[in-house]
Design a protein around this motif. Sequence first.
Motif, PDB file in Angstrom:
ATOM      1  N   MET A 226       0.825  -1.211   0.000  1.00 10.09           N
ATOM      2  CA  MET A 226       0.000   0.000   0.000  1.00 10.09           C
ATOM      3  C   MET A 226       0.858   1.259   0.000  1.00 10.09           C
ATOM      4  N   ILE A 227       0.250   2.340  -0.420  1.00  9.60           N
ATOM      5  CA  ILE A 227       0.901   3.653  -0.423  1.00  9.60           C
ATOM      6  C   ILE A 227       0.580   4.339   0.897  1.00  9.60           C
ATOM      7  N   PRO A 228       1.581   4.761   1.669  1.00  9.70           N
ATOM      8  CA  PRO A 228       1.302   5.411   2.960  1.00  9.70           C
ATOM      9  C   PRO A 228       0.819   6.839   2.787  1.00  9.70           C
ATOM     10  N   GLY A 229      -0.158   7.220   3.617  1.00  8.98           N
ATOM     11  CA  GLY A 229      -0.689   8.577   3.602  1.00  8.98           C
ATOM     12  C   GLY A 229      -0.562   9.207   4.978  1.00  8.98           C
ATOM     13  N   ILE A 230      -0.606  10.528   5.018  1.00  6.78           N
ATOM     14  CA  ILE A 230      -0.429  11.266   6.276  1.00  6.78           C
ATOM     15  C   ILE A 230      -1.414  12.426   6.312  1.00  6.78           C
ATOM     16  N   TRP A 231      -1.892  12.747   7.520  1.00  8.19           N
ATOM     17  CA  TRP A 231      -2.868  13.818   7.759  1.00  8.19           C
ATOM     18  C   TRP A 231      -2.154  15.064   8.264  1.00  8.19           C
ATOM     19  N   PHE A 232      -2.535  16.229   7.743  1.00  6.69           N
ATOM     20  CA  PHE A 232      -2.095  17.529   8.254  1.00  6.69           C
ATOM     21  C   PHE A 232      -3.293  18.473   8.285  1.00  6.69           C
ATOM     22  N   GLU A 233      -3.253  19.399   9.213  1.00  5.17           N
ATOM     23  CA  GLU A 233      -4.141  20.564   9.180  1.00  5.17           C
ATOM     24  C   GLU A 233      -3.231  21.780   9.124  1.00  5.17           C
ATOM     25  N   ILE A 234      -2.801  22.115   7.912  1.00  2.00           N
ATOM     26  CA  ILE A 234      -1.650  22.993   7.728  1.00  2.00           C
ATOM     27  C   ILE A 234      -1.927  24.447   8.075  1.00  2.00           C
ATOM     28  N   GLU A 235      -3.179  24.876   8.089  1.00  2.00           N
ATOM     29  CA  GLU A 235      -3.474  26.305   8.198  1.00  2.00           C
ATOM     30  C   GLU A 235      -3.621  26.806   9.620  1.00  2.00           C
ATOM     31  N   VAL A 236      -3.550  25.902  10.609  1.00  7.11           N
ATOM     32  CA  VAL A 236      -3.863  26.307  11.978  1.00  7.11           C
ATOM     33  C   VAL A 236      -2.787  25.858  12.960  1.00  7.11           C
ATOM     34  N   CYS A 237      -2.852  26.453  14.154  1.00  4.94           N
ATOM     35  CA  CYS A 237      -2.030  26.050  15.301  1.00  4.94           C
ATOM     36  C   CYS A 237      -2.976  25.789  16.470  1.00  4.94           C
ATOM     37  N   GLY A 238      -2.815  24.648  17.124  1.00  6.61           N
ATOM     38  CA  GLY A 238      -3.639  24.329  18.275  1.00  6.61           C
ATOM     39  C   GLY A 238      -3.124  24.979  19.545  1.00  6.61           C
ATOM     40  N   ALA A 239      -4.014  25.152  20.513  1.00  7.36           N
ATOM     41  CA  ALA A 239      -3.680  25.863  21.753  1.00  7.36           C
ATOM     42  C   ALA A 239      -2.584  25.165  22.556  1.00  7.36           C
ATOM     43  N   GLU A 240      -2.373  23.880  22.328  1.00  5.08           N
ATOM     44  CA  GLU A 240      -1.350  23.147  23.080  1.00  5.08           C
ATOM     45  C   GLU A 240      -0.049  23.019  22.310  1.00  5.08           C
ATOM     46  N   SER A 241       0.091  23.781  21.212  1.00  5.27           N
ATOM     47  CA  SER A 241       1.342  23.799  20.448  1.00  5.27           C
ATOM     48  C   SER A 241       2.153  25.038  20.810  1.00  5.27           C
ATOM     49  N   THR A 242       3.437  24.969  20.558  1.00 10.51           N
ATOM     50  CA  THR A 242       4.303  26.138  20.749  1.00 10.51           C
ATOM     51  C   THR A 242       3.955  27.223  19.733  1.00 10.51           C
ATOM     52  N   ALA A 243       3.654  26.812  18.509  1.00 11.81           N
ATOM     53  CA  ALA A 243       3.384  27.763  17.434  1.00 11.81           C
ATOM     54  C   ALA A 243       2.166  28.637  17.717  1.00 11.81           C
ATOM     55  N   PHE A 244       1.269  28.186  18.579  1.00 11.64           N
ATOM     56  CA  PHE A 244       0.071  28.948  18.927  1.00 11.64           C
ATOM     57  C   PHE A 244       0.436  30.338  19.457  1.00 11.64           C
ATOM     58  N   HIS A 245       1.623  30.467  20.019  1.00 14.95           N
ATOM     59  CA  HIS A 245       2.047  31.724  20.647  1.00 14.95           C
ATOM     60  C   HIS A 245       2.940  32.564  19.736  1.00 14.95           C
ATOM     61  N   TRP A 246       3.187  32.129  18.512  1.00 15.25           N
ATOM     62  CA  TRP A 246       4.004  32.899  17.577  1.00 15.25           C
ATOM     63  C   TRP A 246       3.127  33.936  16.875  1.00 15.25           C
ATOM     64  N   VAL A 247       2.647  34.893  17.635  1.00 16.85           N
ATOM     65  CA  VAL A 247       1.591  35.790  17.154  1.00 16.85           C
ATOM     66  C   VAL A 247       2.044  36.668  15.986  1.00 16.85           C
ATOM     67  N   ASP A 248       3.341  36.887  15.837  1.00 17.63           N
ATOM     68  CA  ASP A 248       3.808  37.719  14.728  1.00 17.63           C
ATOM     69  C   ASP A 248       3.551  37.063  13.377  1.00 17.63           C
ATOM     70  N   HIS A 249       3.300  35.762  13.376  1.00 15.90           N
ATOM     71  CA  HIS A 249       3.111  35.034  12.123  1.00 15.90           C
ATOM     72  C   HIS A 249       1.684  34.491  11.978  1.00 15.90           C
ATOM     73  N   LEU A 250       0.792  34.978  12.834  1.00 13.45           N
ATOM     74  CA  LEU A 250      -0.587  34.499  12.820  1.00 13.45           C
ATOM     75  C   LEU A 250      -1.533  35.601  12.357  1.00 13.45           C
ATOM     76  N   LEU A 251      -2.675  35.210  11.837  1.00 14.11           N
ATOM     77  CA  LEU A 251      -3.669  36.178  11.377  1.00 14.11           C
ATOM     78  C   LEU A 251      -4.277  36.928  12.553  1.00 14.11           C
ATOM     79  N   LYS A 252      -4.546  38.205  12.313  1.00 19.77           N
ATOM     80  CA  LYS A 252      -5.112  39.060  13.360  1.00 19.77           C
ATOM     81  C   LYS A 252      -6.345  39.786  12.838  1.00 19.77           C
ATOM     82  N   ARG A 253      -7.163  40.196  13.775  1.00 14.10           N
ATOM     83  CA  ARG A 253      -8.271  41.111  13.512  1.00 14.10           C
ATOM     84  C   ARG A 253      -8.267  42.132  14.635  1.00 14.10           C
TER      85      ARG A 253
END
Length: 698
Positions: free
Chosen positions: A383-410
């Motif tokens: 079989m061909i292996p596949g992998i899941w990503f949710e590339i557009e978001v950062c979850g609250a329990e990730s380090t990236a969640f706090h990189w606000v300079d690179h996140l969308l703002k309103r």
Amino acid sequence: MILKDHTFGDMIARYVKDEHTEQVGLMLLPQTTVSQVRPKKFKIDPLVQLKFVGDAYPGAFAHGHSMRGSGTIDGLKFEEFREIGRDDGIAVVTEWSSSNLCRIEHHLLHYEGYHALESYTVIRNDSEVPVTLEMLSSFSITGLTPFAEDDAPETLFFHRLLSSWSAEGRLVSSAIEDLNLEPAWAPFGTRCLRFGQVGSMPVRGYFPVAFMEDTGSGVTWGVQIAHPASWQIEVGRTDQALSMSGGLADREFGHWTKTLEPGETFQTPSAYLTTVAGGVDRAAARLTGIQARSLFSCPAVEEDLPIIFNEYCTTWGSPTAENLYQIAEQLKDKGIRYLVIDSGWYKKEGTNWYNSMGDWDISPIAFPEGFKPTVEHIRKCGMIPGIWFEIEVCGAESTAFHWVDHLLKRDGLPITTGGRRFWDFRDPFVFAYLKEKVIGLIKHHGFGYLKIDYNDSLGIGCDGAESLGEGLRQQMQAVQDFFRLIKQEVPDLVIENCASGGHRLEPTMVGLTSMSSFSDAHECEEIPIIAANMHRVILPRQSQIWAVLRKNDSLQRLVYSLASTMLGRMCLSGDIHELNPEQWSKVDEAISFYKLVSPIIKEGTTNRFGPRVPSYRHPRGWQGITRTSADGSQLMAVIHTFGGDNPELIRLPLPGAGHYQIKQVFSDGNADVNVEGSELICRLSQPFSAVCLLLTEM
């Protein structure tokens, strides 16, 4: 006054000019019905609808619920038609100038062999000062219906497709009178219905699709907007004729304005238009048909519509090296080509899959040796292996969640929805980071399949542009540029488009990917209903449908679930280690049947039969779907019964004058089926039963 008729296949694009306002509009006619057009007095709606900031808003009580017919329209001057030959068809370009020195072009394209037209608008600022748009349409059709001299009372129906999570594609049909769109006694009050979607999930509330049906003449007009963000469609009138237009959600509906600097050009998203002597399903088939143009870029491995196994409903967000080893062993030699590792492979200890995406580090607990041994074992099992990503978001329990300079703002603050924040794809850092984390991981480990999920919406938009709506449009354009980068970097990669199931089933997202998740209705009784709905909006060959197999499933239930996948792409999941031999035999039988009918799934024509099903959660009645091969020599039938009282016999008409015989049956053994003349006769004695048939022409 008729300016010009253009013949596009079996359609006529009729350009007309209003003798009083000198506005140019567009009518669409099936070629076979041109002689039925009746003389009709109405104000022609312009082919392009737009509004500049500073111009008058529309009168006739429209201000606030429509921006059509603004003062900008009064300042347009028709210049010329241009017909442009192309290798794949022909384009008609209509050009205007505006009082503020902008040039506006409407493009109508016909591609040889397809039965829908592409429509979009281009505007260029030729002045020496900036101008700001607050509305610009992709299409506008006037003169509905041209087959009646009056307002065609009680014959016009407007059809839309509702959508919500795990309940996608419900057809809602409304008489024009029920929508309060009858003309008033005098043409002084605008009647208008504007609907659409705001945010980065374009299929939420409604699909970007609409149909106008004239039951008196038997003609239907269909439109579909190709845009991954906020959109709108409008139906309106002031007199005997209805108009229909749409495109980007405007300032009032979608918080959108766009400033053009001197010399700058802007092009709207495309819309697809069709008309046909027939009903909604015939018009829908013509709109989905043009989506096949994007499939030329699909990887060769997709040609025979291979089967997917996704482990999400097996491990529920907790894949490990150990359970994937067992899954691969169980699926070996079963005829399944893709084994997809879904969410949770990146979880840190004590976190959940839903709030920990963004850092994209392989869990050392779940995969102590990394992905290499798991990927290699999947390939050894064929079989061909596949992998899941949710590339557009950062979850609250990730380090990236706090990189606000690179996140969308309103309003200068990070946009936070539940436990998610959103990467700003206009930021070069984000592209570079995700190129390393996503594309780098795929390349390094040799994944051949990528499932891209998306589980929340940006809402009205984001900072960083002249309006929140324009910020959203730019963000989604950049997201799609990253999809293109993935395809460029890994050309043979199969990509699945998923957004909590079906929230992104619009032509541009579907066109960038090999297939799309039809819904998150993983193991619900409504699966065949939703799966059939999808035939109106995407090609079945791109519609991935779940069949979740449970150890406690009866053969009747297994067949009910597996039969649904014949309406698109088969995707298996569930308790595969705990199925008994009899259950596995039925799954093997389904796989064999799917491979027999996959050419019909790939190229065919769909018809739906059965009563309306009011409740999806508690369905009653029955549904019969037939799909006829392109040459008419084969036919697949998929029949489901639901709850309540069902007829003793279900009768499905067979197409044309052909005589068919049953070649193959997939059922639980309790279906009684036969062909009598031009009908397929089926008896299913139990509720929530199913049968699939392959018929061949005699």
